[in-house]
Write a protein that holds these residues in place. Structure first.
Motif, PDB file in Angstrom:
ATOM      1  N   ALA A   1       0.816  -1.225   0.000  1.00 49.63           N
ATOM      2  CA  ALA A   1       0.000   0.000   0.000  1.00 49.63           C
ATOM      3  C   ALA A   1       0.847   1.272   0.000  1.00 49.63           C
ATOM      4  N   LYS A   2       2.120   1.169   0.290  1.00 43.86           N
ATOM      5  CA  LYS A   2       3.001   2.342   0.278  1.00 43.86           C
ATOM      6  C   LYS A   2       3.245   2.867  -1.136  1.00 43.86           C
ATOM      7  N   PHE A   3       2.899   2.061  -2.132  1.00 42.12           N
ATOM      8  CA  PHE A   3       3.171   2.417  -3.513  1.00 42.12           C
ATOM      9  C   PHE A   3       1.939   2.981  -4.196  1.00 42.12           C
ATOM     10  N   ALA A   4       2.121   3.470  -5.394  1.00 37.68           N
ATOM     11  CA  ALA A   4       1.039   4.073  -6.177  1.00 37.68           C
ATOM     12  C   ALA A   4      -0.097   3.063  -6.361  1.00 37.68           C
ATOM     13  N   PRO A   5      -1.350   3.549  -6.401  1.00 36.61           N
ATOM     14  CA  PRO A   5      -2.506   2.645  -6.532  1.00 36.61           C
ATOM     15  C   PRO A   5      -2.411   1.695  -7.724  1.00 36.61           C
ATOM     16  N   GLU A   6      -1.882   2.154  -8.849  1.00 41.37           N
ATOM     17  CA  GLU A   6      -1.776   1.255 -10.002  1.00 41.37           C
ATOM     18  C   GLU A   6      -0.782   0.129  -9.741  1.00 41.37           C
TER      19      GLU A   6
ATOM     20  N   ARG B   1       9.100  -7.614  -8.182  1.00 37.26           N
ATOM     21  CA  ARG B   1       9.821  -6.486  -7.576  1.00 37.26           C
ATOM     22  C   ARG B   1       9.044  -5.225  -7.896  1.00 37.26           C
ATOM     23  N   ALA B   2       8.691  -4.491  -6.855  1.00 33.94           N
ATOM     24  CA  ALA B   2       7.952  -3.245  -7.047  1.00 33.94           C
ATOM     25  C   ALA B   2       8.718  -2.090  -6.423  1.00 33.94           C
ATOM     26  N   SER B   3       8.785  -1.002  -7.167  1.00 36.18           N
ATOM     27  CA  SER B   3       9.420   0.217  -6.684  1.00 36.18           C
ATOM     28  C   SER B   3       8.665   1.389  -7.295  1.00 36.18           C
TER      29      SER B   3
END
Length: 184
Positions: A41-46, A94-96
């Motif tokens: 949830a810390k990342f962009a909604p998309e 991997r998400a950033s």
């Protein structure tokens, strides 16, 4: 899709497990899932939607896999492994802030006629994932199938793997606080 692995002929090769070796309780799984959702949830909604869709897709293909979650300063990684040892993971999300990638742990060894895989390391390769439909493309599905088939450690044919949070900022902060308190 079959996750069966042909025996390699090596004497150290494990026989395919019937049930994933997870002893994770339902409460521990819920807690790990909640921690993972907070991390995502810390990342962009998309990115949140994409990572969630990728997890569903990969869990459907590998229902007995263990999801090992690693948090770094600017990203997180979810590794899909036949056990709770991350180095035996086959695929990873991997998400950033820069986007979402699918990693193939032994990607250098995979046949990639469409030239989708990027990277020049000794082993791993990755590809950018723009949308959940990327995983359903024939050439991507073939890469995923190839990675699973080539993995030296087979996935269990039944059972459900655990969700393991290996490191998070909150946990490091708690450990640091505990460490400071124990020295006083």
């Amino acid at each position: 899709m079959s996750v069966k692995k042909k025996p390699s002929g090596r004497s150290s090769a494990k026989v395919e497990s019937e049930i994933a070796d997870s002893t994770q309780t339902a409460a521990a799984r819920r807690a790990a899932e909640a921690e993972l959702r907070a991390l995502i949830a810390k990342f962009a909604p998309e990115h949140v939607r994409l990572v969630s869709a990728m997890r569903r897709s990969l869990r459907k293909r590998l229902p007995s896999s263990h999801e090992l979650v690693y948090e770094y300063r600017d990203c997180f990684v979810i590794s899909f492994s036949p056990n709770e040892r991350g180095y035996e993971g086959v695929l990873a999300i991997r998400a950033s802030a820069d986007g979402v990638k699918l990693y193939f742990n032994r990607g250098k060894e995979l046949s990639d006629p469409a030239k989708l895989l990027q990277g020049s390391g000794n082993q791993a390769r990755s590809m950018n994932v723009e949308g959940a439909s990327t995983l359903t493309r024939l050439e991507v599905a073939r890469l995923i199938d190839g990675a699973i088939a080539a993995n030296p450690v087979p996935f269990a044919t039944a059972g459900r793997g655990s969700v393991v949070i290996r490191s998070t900022s909150a946990r490091r902060s708690e450990e640091h606080t505990s460490e400071l308190q124990s020295h006083h």
